[in-house]
Design an enzyme around this catalytic site. Structure first.
Site, PDB file in Angstrom:
ATOM      1  N   ARG A 284      -0.924  -7.550 -21.535  1.00  0.00           N
ATOM      2  CA  ARG A 284      -1.624  -7.125 -22.663  1.00  0.00           C
ATOM      3  C   ARG A 284      -1.219  -6.149 -23.663  1.00  0.00           C
ATOM      4  O   ARG A 284      -1.461  -5.849 -24.508  1.00  0.00           O
ATOM      5  CB  ARG A 284      -3.055  -6.495 -22.018  1.00  0.00           C
ATOM      6  CG  ARG A 284      -3.024  -5.155 -21.581  1.00  0.00           C
ATOM      7  CD  ARG A 284      -4.486  -4.617 -20.975  1.00  0.00           C
ATOM      8  NE  ARG A 284      -5.274  -4.397 -22.079  1.00  0.00           N
ATOM      9  CZ  ARG A 284      -5.378  -3.225 -22.666  1.00  0.00           C
ATOM     10  NH1 ARG A 284      -4.419  -2.268 -22.231  1.00  0.00           N
ATOM     11  NH2 ARG A 284      -6.324  -2.876 -23.647  1.00  0.00           N
TER      12      ARG A 284
ATOM     13  N   ASP B  36      -4.641   2.599 -27.463  1.00  0.00           N
ATOM     14  CA  ASP B  36      -4.225   3.837 -27.777  1.00  0.00           C
ATOM     15  C   ASP B  36      -4.883   4.931 -27.295  1.00  0.00           C
ATOM     16  O   ASP B  36      -4.470   5.843 -26.625  1.00  0.00           O
ATOM     17  CB  ASP B  36      -3.876   3.760 -29.262  1.00  0.00           C
ATOM     18  CG  ASP B  36      -2.960   2.887 -29.863  1.00  0.00           C
ATOM     19  OD1 ASP B  36      -2.894   2.741 -30.850  1.00  0.00           O
ATOM     20  OD2 ASP B  36      -2.460   2.133 -28.929  1.00  0.00           O
TER      21      ASP B  36
ATOM     22  N   PRO C  57       0.944  -1.351   0.055  1.00  0.00           N
ATOM     23  CA  PRO C  57      -0.039  -0.057   0.297  1.00  0.00           C
ATOM     24  C   PRO C  57       0.863   1.311   0.115  1.00  0.00           C
ATOM     25  O   PRO C  57       0.435   2.290  -0.526  1.00  0.00           O
ATOM     26  CB  PRO C  57      -0.845  -0.044   1.455  1.00  0.00           C
ATOM     27  CG  PRO C  57      -0.906  -1.497   1.766  1.00  0.00           C
ATOM     28  CD  PRO C  57       0.467  -2.137   1.135  1.00  0.00           C
TER      29      PRO C  57
ATOM     30  N   GLU D 209       1.883  -7.377   8.304  1.00  0.00           N
ATOM     31  CA  GLU D 209       1.818  -5.795   8.101  1.00  0.00           C
ATOM     32  C   GLU D 209       3.046  -5.223   7.506  1.00  0.00           C
ATOM     33  O   GLU D 209       3.257  -4.013   7.258  1.00  0.00           O
ATOM     34  CB  GLU D 209       1.930  -5.318   9.836  1.00  0.00           C
ATOM     35  CG  GLU D 209       0.623  -5.854  10.664  1.00  0.00           C
ATOM     36  CD  GLU D 209       0.343  -7.215  10.637  1.00  0.00           C
ATOM     37  OE1 GLU D 209      -0.862  -7.497  10.015  1.00  0.00           O
ATOM     38  OE2 GLU D 209       0.978  -8.061  10.654  1.00  0.00           O
TER      39      GLU D 209
END
Ligand SMILES: COc1ccccc1CNc1ccc(C(N)=O)cn1
Length: 256
Positions: free
Chosen positions: A164, A179, A99, A126
């Site tokens: 991808r 695009d 995070p 943690e």
């Protein structure tokens, strides 16, 4: 491209790596997706991969030993494989999902798609022993400001967005869509058959066959949508002076 994912739950990746676009891309040799269970590298008596934090406090911390062991083995194997330097032995990117990381974006996906070897570290707990960040990790990434039970789902998101973009993975019919986002604006609305669905019709311009008009309408829709939902993206996007002037004439809160 080779992707190695360090995780305690390799089974989580079977579905994602085995199906759809990612599965096909592997089948066609465009990418090699592998998981490594770093518990295999916990060479201590109890095979532990985590331990209590120095300095006290609650929670558990991911130990450095199993992660260093797993990464070095993957790199070693990889370096061995390309001993002849066939694919160019650029050092791999070692990506830590957490995070506190740099916000992941399409731009970062583009950057990573140019690499030949990505290694992802998926932890729980943690946190990680700081020596992992200091001496092993090249990138810390976050997929958003929220905490998940582990780094596995974030790693899947990043891998999907990166793979991808590899040449040949998406058919040409999709590259136009790809695009369009990379211009930093939100997508324009899409329509397909039928023209009239329960009285809800397709905008006339899309039926006109005037491709210049259609492109203009789509660009305007992208600009209006971005203004309405993500105005902060407009600062970074490449707009002509004419487009900026036109946007300034638009009411800010448009129908969504
Ligand atoms: C060691 O990783 C952690 C370290 C601290 C807390 C939670 C985790 C694991 N959970 C994660 C990982 C990444 C993201 C994200 N937003 O990308 C969200 N949650």
């Amino acid at each position: 491209m080779r992707v190695d994912v360090l995780t305690l739950f390799p089974e989580m990746f079977e579905g994602v790596f085995g199906s759809s676009i990612l599965g096909k891309a592997q089948g066609r040799g465009l990418v090699s997706l592998n998981t490594v269970n770093f518990r295999d590298y916990a060479n201590n008596k109890h095979n532990t991969v985590d331990d209590t934090p120095y300095g006290g406090g609650g929670g558990m911390v991911l130990k450095a030993e199993p992660i260093f062991g797993a990464v070095e083995d993957v790199v070693g194997r990889r370096a061995g494989e390309t001993a002849d330097g066939a694919e160019g032995s650029r050092p791999p990117r070692v990506i830590l999902m957490c995070p506190q990381g740099e916000p992941f974006s399409q731009r970062k996906a583009q950057e990573l798609s140019g690499e030949s070897h990505l290694i992802f570290i998926c932890g729980h707990y943690e946190g990680y022993d700081e020596r992992i960040r200091q001496h092993l990790v090249t990138d810390e990434l976050s997929i958003g400001d929220y905490v998940l039970t582990g780094g596995e789902l974030p790693a899947m998101v990043v891998i999907d967005a990166v793979v991808r973009l590899l040449p040949g993975v998406l058919g040409n019919e999709t590259s136009a869509v790809r695009d369009s986002f990379s211009d930093g604006l939100l997508e324009y609305p899409h329509y397909t058959r039928p023209v009239d669905f329960r009285g809800m019709t397709v905008p006339d311009v899309l039926m006109s066959g005037h491709h210049a008009e259609i492109d203009k309408w789509r660009r305007q829709q992208s600009l209006l949508r971005t203004l309405a939902r993500r105005p902060e993206l407009l600062d970074q996007a490449e707009l002509t002076a004419k487009e900026r002037a036109w946007l300034n004439e638009q009411p800010d809160r448009l129908a969504r």
